[in-house]
Design an enzyme around this catalytic site. Structure first.
Site, short mmCIF file in Angstrom:
data_model
loop_
_atom_site.label_atom_id
_atom_site.label_comp_id
_atom_site.label_asym_id
_atom_site.label_seq_id
_atom_site.Cartn_x
_atom_site.Cartn_y
_atom_site.Cartn_z
N CYS B 248 -43.54 -0.67 81.78
CA CYS B 248 -42.38 -0.11 81.41
C CYS B 248 -41.49 -1.24 80.90
CB CYS B 248 -41.53 0.76 82.26
SG CYS B 248 -41.22 -0.22 83.81
N ARG B 253 -39.87 1.55 86.50
CA ARG B 253 -40.43 2.84 86.25
C ARG B 253 -41.98 3.03 86.13
NH1 ARG B 253 -36.99 3.39 80.88
NH2 ARG B 253 -37.24 1.06 80.89
#
Lengths: 147, 301
Positions: B248, B253
């Site tokens: 990410c 994330r």
């Protein structure tokens, strides 16, 4: 050329000193106090959230608006949810340090203000960028409103 | 005595059902002496505003990252951290946090680099606990120091570095879990939009876009095993025994997606590229693709 740091307005300098004098582990607690102390948005803005400008540099939702009174006094208003305490804390610092200052004083605040808060160890760089984003938007709004 | 799993039906369908617990389970087991609750948030002040009674805080920025090198702490620093939090090698750690558990999943992934065996996530994270009106407190616990052994960090199985990612283009499926605008590269070109710590926008060639949020329900809980299989196995055609790399912006994330693939779907060889876009988007002469299409692997030079 020698480098000299631009002086901060007195109220902001006081806050910067307050952070610097604390042991590092207590600085977040002070930031939390600014977060808790951020005044509520006046109802005339609560009813018109579209008047506030978003600050996408921040990782949490925050909106701000400035007013410049007839005598060039700047008023600052912020809206940020309680689940974004760090962002609220930065807003609280700007509110306490700049609300009531003159437009000239606000325009002259150096952009490295976030880096002077002795928080670079405790808070991630992106967060500090977020505070810069708030400051530059405040300065732009004030410039637009005094022209 | 091992701490029991949460036996709810939703979790039973996951590959490793023991890795998730519900808010109800936490309410029931929070005081169990073998359980340590850990709150790990993106917002460094959130824990201080109130947390689950008994929970300790682990901050990704100041406690899991090395303060000098862009890396995680080493075995000695990790042992100190765990001991300070009252965590032993046999403790059952339950992590929860803000933002749909991004940072909680990130902490869990880092704990896994040190081979901590029993580490679980609380489904729905901090927001769900608060939404349900459960107790929170600002009282910070002072746990009796644990005696956590010094364990060398082992990155090989679940962490990918830039050179490995580069060599894997075209052979290892990659998942970009950022938003659409970050994937296409539009975001860094939007006027007045902040750059996100990267000089270039776009994605790693061949990476498929699956924003992390597709694995989560509105309330931040994970989707059901069937729904997750539909996304990652049917739609993307991934196989559980395949090598996979997820990335990410800084690896938080993608830790969420890593957790989904590794523990909820039981994939064996998923690595998180934590350098992610803040490394790739700043690196000199690495290939980048802009736009909606994954793009082709560059021809060998």
């Amino acid at each position: 050329m020698t480098e000299t740091a631009t002086e901060l307005p007195a109220a902001l300098q006081e806050i910067v000193d307050e952070f610097a004098e604390l042991p590092p582990q207590d600085r977040l607690q002070l930031l939390l106090e600014f977060s808790n102390g951020l005044p509520e948005l006046p109802s005339r803005f609560q009813d018109h959230p579209e008047l506030l400008e978003p600050v996408p540099e921040c990782q949490s939702p925050i909106f701000l608006i400035t007013e410049v009174e007839d005598d060039d006094t700047v008023r600052l208003y912020f809206s940020a949810p309680p689940e974004a305490p760090t962002t609220r804390g930065f807003a609280g610092i700007l509110q306490e340090g700049l609300d009531g200052a003159s437009a000239d004083v606000v325009a002259g605040v150096p952009s490295d203000l976030p880096l002077r808060l002795s928080l670079t160890q405790a808070v991630s760089p992106l967060r500090l960028n977020g505070m810069s984003g708030m400051l530059s938007r405040i300065q732009r709004q004030v410039a637009e409103k005094t022209n | 005595m091992p701490v029991p799993n949460d036996t709810s039906a939703k979790f039973a369908a996951y590959a490793h059902p023991g890795r998730l617990v519900s808010t109800e389970w936490v309410a029931e087991h929070a005081k169990d002496p073998d359980v340590v609750l850990v709150e790990s948030d993106e917002d460094v002040l959130l824990y201080e505003t109130g947390h689950i009674p008994g929970a300790v805080k682990v901050d990704w920025h100041t406690e899991l990252n090395d303060p000098v090198t862009r890396d995680y702490v080493d075995g000695e620093a990790f042992a100190r951290l765990m001991s300070d939090k009252g965590i032993g090698r046999d403790s059952t750690i339950v992590v929860y946090g803000d933002k749909s558990n991004w940072w909680a999943a990130y902490a869990l992934w880092v704990f896994t680099l040190f081979g901590h065996e029993d580490v679980r996530l609380m489904d729905g994270g901090r927001a769900k606990w608060i939404e349900e009106g459960r107790d929170i407190t600002t009282e910070v616990p002072s746990p009796a120091p644990g005696e956590y052994p010094v364990v060398a960090r082992d990155d090989a199985r679940i962490r990918a570095y830039l050179p490995q990612v580069r060599e894997s283009i075209g052979t290892v499926p990659m998942i970009d879990v950022r938003s659409d605008d970050e994937y296409t590269g539009r975001r860094t070109h939007m006027p007045n939009y902040p750059e996100e710590g990267a000089l270039r926008g776009g994605h790693i060639p061949t990476a498929r876009s699956v924003p992390w949020a597709r694995a989560a329900n509105e309330d931040g809980t994970f989707k059901s095993a069937d729904e997750l299989r539909t996304i990652y196995q049917q739609e993307l055609g991934l196989e559980p025994n395949q090598d996979i790399i997820a990335y990410c912006r800084i690896g938080e994330r993608s830790s969420h997606t890593w957790f989904v693939l590794e523990h909820l779907l039981g994939f064996d060889n998923v690595r998180n590229y934590d350098g992610s876009w803040t490394e790739w988007g700043n690196a000199v002469r690495v290939p980048i693709v802009q736009g909606d299409e994954p793009g082709e692997a560059p021809a060998a030079s």
